[in-house]
Design a protein around this motif. Structure first.
Motif, short mmCIF file in Angstrom:
data_model
loop_
_atom_site.label_atom_id
_atom_site.label_comp_id
_atom_site.label_asym_id
_atom_site.label_seq_id
_atom_site.Cartn_x
_atom_site.Cartn_y
_atom_site.Cartn_z
N LYS A 60 81.66 -52.11 -17.35
CA LYS A 60 81.71 -52.45 -16.67
C LYS A 60 82.22 -51.79 -16.00
O LYS A 60 83.14 -52.20 -14.56
CB LYS A 60 82.63 -54.09 -16.60
N ARG A 61 82.71 -50.50 -15.95
CA ARG A 61 83.22 -49.80 -14.96
C ARG A 61 82.90 -48.65 -14.60
O ARG A 61 81.68 -47.77 -14.98
CB ARG A 61 84.28 -48.72 -16.03
N LEU A 62 82.70 -48.65 -12.95
CA LEU A 62 81.32 -47.90 -12.02
C LEU A 62 82.41 -47.13 -11.61
O LEU A 62 83.46 -46.90 -10.79
CB LEU A 62 80.55 -48.24 -11.75
N ILE A 63 82.39 -45.52 -11.75
CA ILE A 63 83.37 -44.93 -11.22
C ILE A 63 81.36 -43.63 -10.01
O ILE A 63 81.83 -42.84 -10.48
CB ILE A 63 84.12 -44.33 -11.61
N TYR A 64 82.62 -43.57 -8.69
CA TYR A 64 81.55 -42.86 -7.58
C TYR A 64 82.74 -41.87 -7.30
O TYR A 64 83.19 -42.13 -6.75
CB TYR A 64 80.89 -43.50 -6.84
N SER A 65 82.40 -40.23 -8.24
CA SER A 65 82.99 -39.48 -7.31
C SER A 65 82.27 -38.76 -6.51
O SER A 65 81.21 -37.78 -7.25
CB SER A 65 83.30 -38.32 -8.69
N PRO A 66 81.73 -38.18 -4.87
CA PRO A 66 81.16 -37.68 -4.23
C PRO A 66 81.83 -36.28 -4.41
O PRO A 66 82.56 -35.98 -4.61
CB PRO A 66 81.84 -38.89 -2.92
N THR A 67 80.73 -35.36 -3.90
CA THR A 67 81.02 -33.73 -4.03
C THR A 67 81.56 -33.52 -2.39
O THR A 67 81.92 -32.89 -2.03
CB THR A 67 80.05 -33.04 -4.13
N GLY A 68 81.25 -34.84 -1.30
CA GLY A 68 81.52 -34.32 0.20
C GLY A 68 79.82 -33.37 0.06
O GLY A 68 79.11 -33.05 -0.31
N PRO A 69 79.61 -33.17 1.45
CA PRO A 69 79.00 -32.20 2.19
C PRO A 69 78.84 -30.74 1.59
O PRO A 69 79.57 -31.08 1.00
CB PRO A 69 79.21 -32.10 3.75
N LEU A 70 77.26 -30.33 2.06
CA LEU A 70 77.02 -30.26 0.38
C LEU A 70 76.03 -28.20 1.52
O LEU A 70 76.08 -27.49 1.44
CB LEU A 70 76.15 -30.15 0.03
N THR A 71 76.19 -28.71 3.11
CA THR A 71 75.66 -28.10 3.99
C THR A 71 76.40 -27.28 4.89
O THR A 71 75.92 -25.78 5.25
CB THR A 71 74.71 -29.16 4.80
N ARG A 72 77.36 -27.16 4.35
CA ARG A 72 78.63 -26.39 5.40
C ARG A 72 78.04 -24.59 4.78
O ARG A 72 78.39 -24.74 3.73
CB ARG A 72 80.22 -26.70 5.85
N ARG A 102 81.23 -27.33 -5.31
CA ARG A 102 81.33 -28.99 -5.07
C ARG A 102 80.98 -29.99 -6.45
O ARG A 102 81.99 -31.40 -6.18
CB ARG A 102 80.66 -29.29 -3.71
N PHE A 103 80.71 -29.75 -7.01
CA PHE A 103 79.70 -30.77 -8.14
C PHE A 103 81.42 -30.64 -8.94
O PHE A 103 81.23 -31.56 -9.90
CB PHE A 103 78.50 -30.06 -8.60
N ALA A 104 81.18 -29.40 -9.59
CA ALA A 104 82.32 -28.69 -11.03
C ALA A 104 83.38 -29.77 -10.36
O ALA A 104 84.45 -30.51 -10.92
CB ALA A 104 83.01 -27.47 -10.73
N ASP A 105 84.23 -29.82 -9.22
CA ASP A 105 85.25 -30.77 -8.96
C ASP A 105 85.13 -32.10 -8.99
O ASP A 105 86.05 -32.91 -9.34
CB ASP A 105 85.69 -29.85 -6.98
N ALA A 106 84.04 -33.11 -8.54
CA ALA A 106 83.86 -33.90 -8.28
C ALA A 106 83.09 -34.47 -9.69
O ALA A 106 84.05 -36.02 -10.02
CB ALA A 106 82.94 -34.37 -7.52
N ALA A 107 82.71 -33.87 -10.87
CA ALA A 107 82.81 -33.93 -12.12
C ALA A 107 84.29 -34.67 -13.15
O ALA A 107 84.20 -34.93 -13.33
CB ALA A 107 81.60 -33.55 -12.62
N ALA A 108 85.59 -33.69 -12.04
CA ALA A 108 86.12 -33.28 -13.11
C ALA A 108 87.36 -34.81 -12.73
O ALA A 108 87.39 -35.06 -13.45
CB ALA A 108 87.14 -31.56 -13.53
N CYS A 109 86.81 -34.52 -10.95
CA CYS A 109 87.26 -35.47 -10.87
C CYS A 109 86.92 -37.44 -11.81
O CYS A 109 88.21 -37.99 -11.71
CB CYS A 109 87.71 -35.42 -8.99
N GLY A 110 85.84 -37.52 -11.39
CA GLY A 110 85.59 -38.48 -12.95
C GLY A 110 85.69 -38.82 -13.21
O GLY A 110 86.38 -39.77 -14.05
#
Length: 304
Positions: free
Chosen positions: A68-80, A87-95
């Motif tokens: 019942k626990r959902l965590i959404y950890s966004p990478t943020g923009p990828l086009t700059r 970006r994926f490493a930081d988001a996965a670690a944060c999540g």
């Protein structure tokens, strides 16, 4: 050595009982729309109410996801022009850190990768595992804190040989654990004789051969510079230096040989030897063919 089961998952909603949280890594909800519309339905109200939805973590409770626990950890923009796979490493670690903080022991990591970054799933899984590391001395001294999680599920929107990816990542992660154990161990726990014992146990029953040199006369004859560094510490048995030689030879005809010596800057004491030992642990796990490596760990305590 710690052992965390990493399991490839084919469906995010089929076996809810095996996991107790779902961690989603994506750049935006558009990525989820292509694969898991039910998750978009859950998260869309949050995106409409929160202008920072795509730049900060969102946690919610929902009956249709594991635990019942959902965590959404966004990478943020990828086009700059300065965005990259980290970006994926930081988001996965944060999540995963969030999952640990709310008591999850069996998180399921879902990575919605971008074709711009073909290594995104590899990087995400490595980052997730890194957050679960428990220092050696805690593992040895506090049994109830021996490991942070029991298992980690992994799903990626890009179809492929997930079992192969998991095996590869597991080998790298075990090598990183060895390096962190040695590099992070305090001076007494990783004094030269104990470090040698750790290395011998690590590579027992593997394809890596270990030779430990501890005789002071041999140091003076064959390794005079090492003997000079070891001179003050050598009068105390538990501090006396060791030279550890590691050798790996893969199957088949050897067409490449690497020689490594563990040495790092003085502010990173032990980390050169730690890196070499960690690399050999990766070799022991993955067993690459046609490849030979010889490593030397010069382990001395800089006593005065």
């Amino acid at each position: 050595m710690r052992s965390i089961e990493v399991t490839p998952v084919n469906n995010l909603t089929s076996d809810l009982s095996s996991y107790d949280s779902l961690v989603i890594v994506a750049s935006d909800l558009g990525q989820l729309e292509k694969h898991e519309k039910s998750l978009v339905t859950i998260l869309k109200p949050f995106s409409e109410l929160n202008k920072s939805f795509n730049s900060e973590l969102t946690f919610t409770i929902n009956d249709s996801v594991p635990g019942k626990r959902l965590i959404y950890s966004p990478t943020g923009p990828l086009t700059r022009d300065y965005d990259d796979v980290r970006r994926f490493a930081d988001a996965a670690a944060c999540g995963i850190k969030k999952a640990l903080s709310i008591g999850s022991k069996r998180p399921l990591l879902a990575c919605f990768c971008s074709p711009m970054f073909p290594k995104a799933k590899l990087v995400s899984l490595l980052a997730a595992l890194e957050t679960t590391y428990v220092p050696l001395q805690i593992r040895e001294d506090i049994s109830e804190r021996k490991q942070k999680i029991e298992r980690l599920g992994f799903w990626c929107c890009e179809s492929g040989d997930e079992a192969k990816t998991v095996k590869y990542v597991n080998g790298i992660e075990l090598g990183r654990c060895v390096a962190r154990d040695i590099g992070g161990g305090d001076p007494e726990r990783m004094a030269p004789p104990l470090l040698a014992d750790y290395v011998q146990k690590t590579f027992a029953h593997t394809t890596v051969k270990v030779k430990v040199i501890k005789d002071k006369k041999e140091f003076e004859k064959e390794f005079p510079c090492f003997a000079a560094v070891n001179r003050a510490a050598s009068v105390i048995d538990r501090h006396n230096g060791r030279i550890i030689i590691l050798e790996y030879t893969g199957e088949g005809t050897v067409d490449s040989t690497v020689l490594l010596v563990g040495k790092a800057g003085m502010s990173y004491d032990k980390c050169g030897a730690a890196a070499v030992a960690g690399f050999f642990k990766v070799l022991a796990e993955l067993n690459p063919k046609g490849f030979k490596a010889i490593g030397v760990l010069a382990v001395a305590r800089n006593s005065c």
